[in-house]
Design a protein around this motif. Structure first.
Motif, PDB file in Angstrom:
ATOM      1  N   GLY A 158       0.825  -1.203   0.000  1.00 51.49           N
ATOM      2  CA  GLY A 158       0.000   0.000   0.000  1.00 51.49           C
ATOM      3  C   GLY A 158       0.857   1.251   0.000  1.00 51.49           C
ATOM      4  N   THR A 159       1.956   1.224  -0.774  1.00 50.58           N
ATOM      5  CA  THR A 159       2.887   2.356  -0.782  1.00 50.58           C
ATOM      6  C   THR A 159       2.214   3.658  -1.206  1.00 50.58           C
ATOM      7  OG1 THR A 159       4.806   0.934  -1.205  1.00 50.58           O
ATOM      8  CG2 THR A 159       5.016   3.248  -1.808  1.00 50.58           C
ATOM      9  N   THR A 160       1.358   3.602  -2.217  1.00 49.26           N
ATOM     10  CA  THR A 160       0.703   4.834  -2.666  1.00 49.26           C
ATOM     11  C   THR A 160      -0.162   5.423  -1.554  1.00 49.26           C
ATOM     12  OG1 THR A 160       0.709   4.063  -4.957  1.00 49.26           O
ATOM     13  CG2 THR A 160      -0.809   5.845  -4.408  1.00 49.26           C
ATOM     14  N   ASN A 161      -0.909   4.577  -0.846  1.00 51.87           N
ATOM     15  CA  ASN A 161      -1.680   5.061   0.305  1.00 51.87           C
ATOM     16  C   ASN A 161      -0.756   5.738   1.317  1.00 51.87           C
ATOM     17  OD1 ASN A 161      -3.981   3.952  -0.789  1.00 51.87           O
ATOM     18  ND2 ASN A 161      -4.107   2.242   0.635  1.00 51.87           N
ATOM     19  N   PHE A 162       0.331   5.061   1.639  1.00 53.54           N
ATOM     20  CA  PHE A 162       1.306   5.576   2.611  1.00 53.54           C
ATOM     21  C   PHE A 162       1.809   6.957   2.195  1.00 53.54           C
ATOM     22  CE2 PHE A 162       5.770   6.030   3.880  1.00 53.54           C
ATOM     23  CZ  PHE A 162       5.732   5.752   5.241  1.00 53.54           C
ATOM     24  N   LEU A 163       2.195   7.094   0.934  1.00 55.78           N
ATOM     25  CA  LEU A 163       2.780   8.350   0.465  1.00 55.78           C
ATOM     26  C   LEU A 163       1.758   9.480   0.387  1.00 55.78           C
ATOM     27  CD1 LEU A 163       5.134   6.983  -2.338  1.00 55.78           C
ATOM     28  CD2 LEU A 163       5.768   7.746  -0.033  1.00 55.78           C
ATOM     29  N   LYS A 164       0.484   9.135   0.291  1.00 56.66           N
ATOM     30  CA  LYS A 164      -0.579  10.143   0.260  1.00 56.66           C
ATOM     31  C   LYS A 164      -1.143  10.440   1.649  1.00 56.66           C
ATOM     32  CE  LYS A 164      -0.902  11.093  -4.159  1.00 56.66           C
ATOM     33  NZ  LYS A 164      -0.682  12.470  -4.679  1.00 56.66           N
ATOM     34  N   GLY A 165      -0.595   9.782   2.661  1.00 59.26           N
ATOM     35  CA  GLY A 165      -1.094  10.001   4.013  1.00 59.26           C
ATOM     36  C   GLY A 165      -2.374   9.263   4.327  1.00 59.26           C
ATOM     37  N   LEU A 166      -2.740   8.292   3.486  1.00 60.65           N
ATOM     38  CA  LEU A 166      -3.929   7.477   3.761  1.00 60.65           C
ATOM     39  C   LEU A 166      -3.540   6.364   4.732  1.00 60.65           C
ATOM     40  CD1 LEU A 166      -5.355   7.151   0.135  1.00 60.65           C
ATOM     41  CD2 LEU A 166      -6.259   8.564   1.988  1.00 60.65           C
ATOM     42  N   PRO A 167      -4.207   6.247   5.860  1.00 60.75           N
ATOM     43  CA  PRO A 167      -3.778   5.307   6.907  1.00 60.75           C
ATOM     44  C   PRO A 167      -4.235   3.874   6.653  1.00 60.75           C
ATOM     45  CG  PRO A 167      -5.680   6.531   7.666  1.00 60.75           C
ATOM     46  CD  PRO A 167      -5.337   7.090   6.305  1.00 60.75           C
ATOM     47  N   HIS A 168      -3.841   3.332   5.496  1.00 57.61           N
ATOM     48  CA  HIS A 168      -4.233   1.959   5.154  1.00 57.61           C
ATOM     49  C   HIS A 168      -3.079   1.318   4.391  1.00 57.61           C
ATOM     50  CE1 HIS A 168      -7.211  -1.220   4.748  1.00 57.61           C
ATOM     51  NE2 HIS A 168      -6.851  -1.357   3.489  1.00 57.61           N
ATOM     52  N   TRP A 169      -2.168   0.707   5.129  1.00 56.72           N
ATOM     53  CA  TRP A 169      -0.996   0.048   4.565  1.00 56.72           C
ATOM     54  C   TRP A 169      -0.485  -0.951   5.601  1.00 56.72           C
ATOM     55  CZ3 TRP A 169       2.963   1.361   7.888  1.00 56.72           C
ATOM     56  CH2 TRP A 169       2.833   2.573   8.575  1.00 56.72           C
ATOM     57  N   ALA A 170       0.410  -1.832   5.182  1.00 57.37           N
ATOM     58  CA  ALA A 170       0.798  -2.910   6.085  1.00 57.37           C
ATOM     59  C   ALA A 170       2.169  -3.468   5.735  1.00 57.37           C
ATOM     60  CB  ALA A 170      -0.234  -4.039   6.036  1.00 57.37           C
ATOM     61  N   VAL A 171       2.726  -4.210   6.682  1.00 54.03           N
ATOM     62  CA  VAL A 171       3.931  -5.016   6.487  1.00 54.03           C
ATOM     63  C   VAL A 171       3.488  -6.467   6.355  1.00 54.03           C
ATOM     64  CG1 VAL A 171       6.161  -5.703   7.453  1.00 54.03           C
ATOM     65  CG2 VAL A 171       5.229  -3.414   7.939  1.00 54.03           C
ATOM     66  N   SER A 172       4.053  -7.184   5.378  1.00 54.16           N
ATOM     67  CA  SER A 172       3.620  -8.555   5.107  1.00 54.16           C
ATOM     68  C   SER A 172       4.834  -9.476   5.006  1.00 54.16           C
ATOM     69  CB  SER A 172       2.821  -8.591   3.796  1.00 54.16           C
ATOM     70  OG  SER A 172       2.467  -9.906   3.450  1.00 54.16           O
ATOM     71  N   ILE A 173       4.837 -10.546   5.810  1.00 55.24           N
ATOM     72  CA  ILE A 173       5.936 -11.520   5.807  1.00 55.24           C
ATOM     73  C   ILE A 173       5.355 -12.923   5.806  1.00 55.24           C
ATOM     74  CG2 ILE A 173       7.978 -12.384   7.015  1.00 55.24           C
ATOM     75  CD1 ILE A 173       8.299  -9.723   8.352  1.00 55.24           C
ATOM     76  N   ALA A 174       5.891 -13.784   4.940  1.00 52.54           N
ATOM     77  CA  ALA A 174       5.474 -15.189   4.908  1.00 52.54           C
ATOM     78  C   ALA A 174       6.699 -16.079   4.827  1.00 52.54           C
ATOM     79  CB  ALA A 174       4.560 -15.455   3.719  1.00 52.54           C
ATOM     80  N   LEU A 175       6.596 -17.242   5.435  1.00 51.44           N
ATOM     81  CA  LEU A 175       7.625 -18.273   5.325  1.00 51.44           C
ATOM     82  C   LEU A 175       7.062 -19.409   4.486  1.00 51.44           C
ATOM     83  CD1 LEU A 175      10.371 -19.505   6.099  1.00 51.44           C
ATOM     84  CD2 LEU A 175       9.243 -20.480   8.123  1.00 51.44           C
ATOM     85  N   PHE A 176       7.769 -19.737   3.409  1.00 53.42           N
ATOM     86  CA  PHE A 176       7.361 -20.810   2.503  1.00 53.42           C
ATOM     87  C   PHE A 176       8.412 -21.911   2.498  1.00 53.42           C
ATOM     88  CE2 PHE A 176       4.086 -18.154   1.112  1.00 53.42           C
ATOM     89  CZ  PHE A 176       3.342 -18.738   0.091  1.00 53.42           C
ATOM     90  N   GLN A 177       7.952 -23.118   2.196  1.00 52.92           N
ATOM     91  CA  GLN A 177       8.856 -24.204   1.830  1.00 52.92           C
ATOM     92  C   GLN A 177       8.485 -24.606   0.416  1.00 52.92           C
ATOM     93  OE1 GLN A 177       8.972 -27.752   4.343  1.00 52.92           O
ATOM     94  NE2 GLN A 177      11.165 -27.871   3.908  1.00 52.92           N
ATOM     95  N   ALA A 178       9.346 -24.272  -0.528  1.00 54.04           N
ATOM     96  CA  ALA A 178       9.011 -24.365  -1.954  1.00 54.04           C
ATOM     97  C   ALA A 178       7.763 -23.510  -2.189  1.00 54.04           C
ATOM     98  CB  ALA A 178       8.839 -25.811  -2.384  1.00 54.04           C
ATOM     99  N   ASP A 179       6.655 -24.113  -2.635  1.00 55.01           N
ATOM    100  CA  ASP A 179       5.432 -23.340  -2.885  1.00 55.01           C
ATOM    101  C   ASP A 179       4.394 -23.515  -1.788  1.00 55.01           C
ATOM    102  OD1 ASP A 179       6.342 -22.283  -5.323  1.00 55.01           O
ATOM    103  OD2 ASP A 179       5.754 -24.095  -6.397  1.00 55.01           O
ATOM    104  N   ASP A 180       4.805 -24.035  -0.641  1.00 54.39           N
ATOM    105  CA  ASP A 180       3.884 -24.345   0.448  1.00 54.39           C
ATOM    106  C   ASP A 180       4.037 -23.324   1.577  1.00 54.39           C
ATOM    107  OD1 ASP A 180       2.031 -25.711   1.971  1.00 54.39           O
ATOM    108  OD2 ASP A 180       3.487 -27.137   2.766  1.00 54.39           O
ATOM    109  N   PRO A 181       3.000 -22.530   1.881  1.00 56.00           N
ATOM    110  CA  PRO A 181       3.109 -21.547   2.967  1.00 56.00           C
ATOM    111  C   PRO A 181       3.079 -22.222   4.334  1.00 56.00           C
ATOM    112  CG  PRO A 181       0.885 -21.532   2.070  1.00 56.00           C
ATOM    113  CD  PRO A 181       1.685 -22.469   1.207  1.00 56.00           C
TER     114      PRO A 181
END
Length: 256
Positions: free
Chosen positions: A81-104
């Motif tokens: 949500g970088t565009t939201n962030f840069l416009k001051g819109l309070p709707h953005w997040a950090v996202s992290i996932a751990l996968f093994q091959a294609d399996d979350p």
């Protein structure tokens, strides 16, 4: 994993109060990256790689790194949500996932503005700030709240598909939201706030964490095209399960 997410999120909160001083680059038309994105990804990378040096890495702002430990790899969007962030819109997040091959295996989506952390581990359910969450219950199609994305800037390959979708679904549902942060859209399906969400042509970092959280919350997550892996196509439908077939039938699923 949670500590890295919190560190990055708190740094982004500080940066969100100093937007005028940020260096911003337009990667492609309508697709921006700021020094806040880059710094947040470095914080996450340094934290995780210090603890798991042989895991692979796929981040939006850094070079891919192959796994040296059983196909395990991190897939990271430091600022969804970088565009939201840069416009001051309070709707953005950090996202992290751990996968093994294609399996979350594990996932976190953190919204620092609202203080909400969505998380899941494979087979262990989905949680919001430590409280178990589930997708919404079955509702009539006419009462469903759905979400999607509409191409912008130079990303117009699927514009006609999206317009077809809107023409079909907007008259049939209670409303459609386009909020500009895919990770949070998926988290909101998991928490029962949206009944369905679909999009096309996203990056794997946009999808990776949310797909597991939706599934662990009891929802369905499927590629729009059965012959193409969702992380490579970036095209999918997530739902509460009850509405999945009806929404899928209304979508323009022609490949380009």
């Amino acid at each position: 994993m949670a500590e890295a997410t919190l560190l990055a999120g708190q740094g982004l909160l500080v940066a969100s109060e100093q937007l005028a001083g940020l260096t911003i680059t337009e990667k492609t038309p309508g697709d921006f990256v700021s020094e806040a994105d880059v710094h947040a990804e470095k914080v996450i990378f340094d934290h995780l790689m210090q603890r798991f040096p042989d895991y692979g890495w796929l981040g939006e702002e850094t070079q891919e790194r192959p796994s040296r430990e059983g196909g395990l790899r991190w897939i990271v969007d430091p600022l969804d949500g970088t565009t939201n962030f840069l416009k001051g819109l309070p709707h953005w997040a950090v996202s992290i996932a751990l996968f093994q091959a294609d399996d979350p295996l594990a996932a976190l989506i953190y919204d620092p503005v609202k203080g909400e952390m969505f998380c899941a581990e494979k087979g262990e359910g989905a949680y919001l700030n430590g409280r178990a969450i589930t997708v919404s219950q079955a509702v009539p199609f006419s009462a469903a709240l759905v979400a999607s994305g509409v191409p912008s800037g130079g990303r117009t390959t699927y514009l006609s598909h999206c317009l077809d979708d809107l023409e079909q679904l907007m008259p049939q549902t209670a409303g459609l939201r386009r909020w500009g942060a895919a990770a949070l859209d998926l988290a909101y399906v998991a928490a029962g706030r949206f009944d369905a969400y679909w999009e096309r042509n996203l990056g794997p970092w946009d999808i990776a964490a949310g797909m597991l959280i939706v599934q662990e919350a009891g929802g369905r997550f499927t590629p729009l095209w059965a012959n193409r892996a969702v992380l490579s196509s970036g095209s999918f439908l997530a739902s509460n399960g009850a509405l999945h077939d009806a929404v899928e039938a209304a979508l323009n699923r022609a490949e380009v």
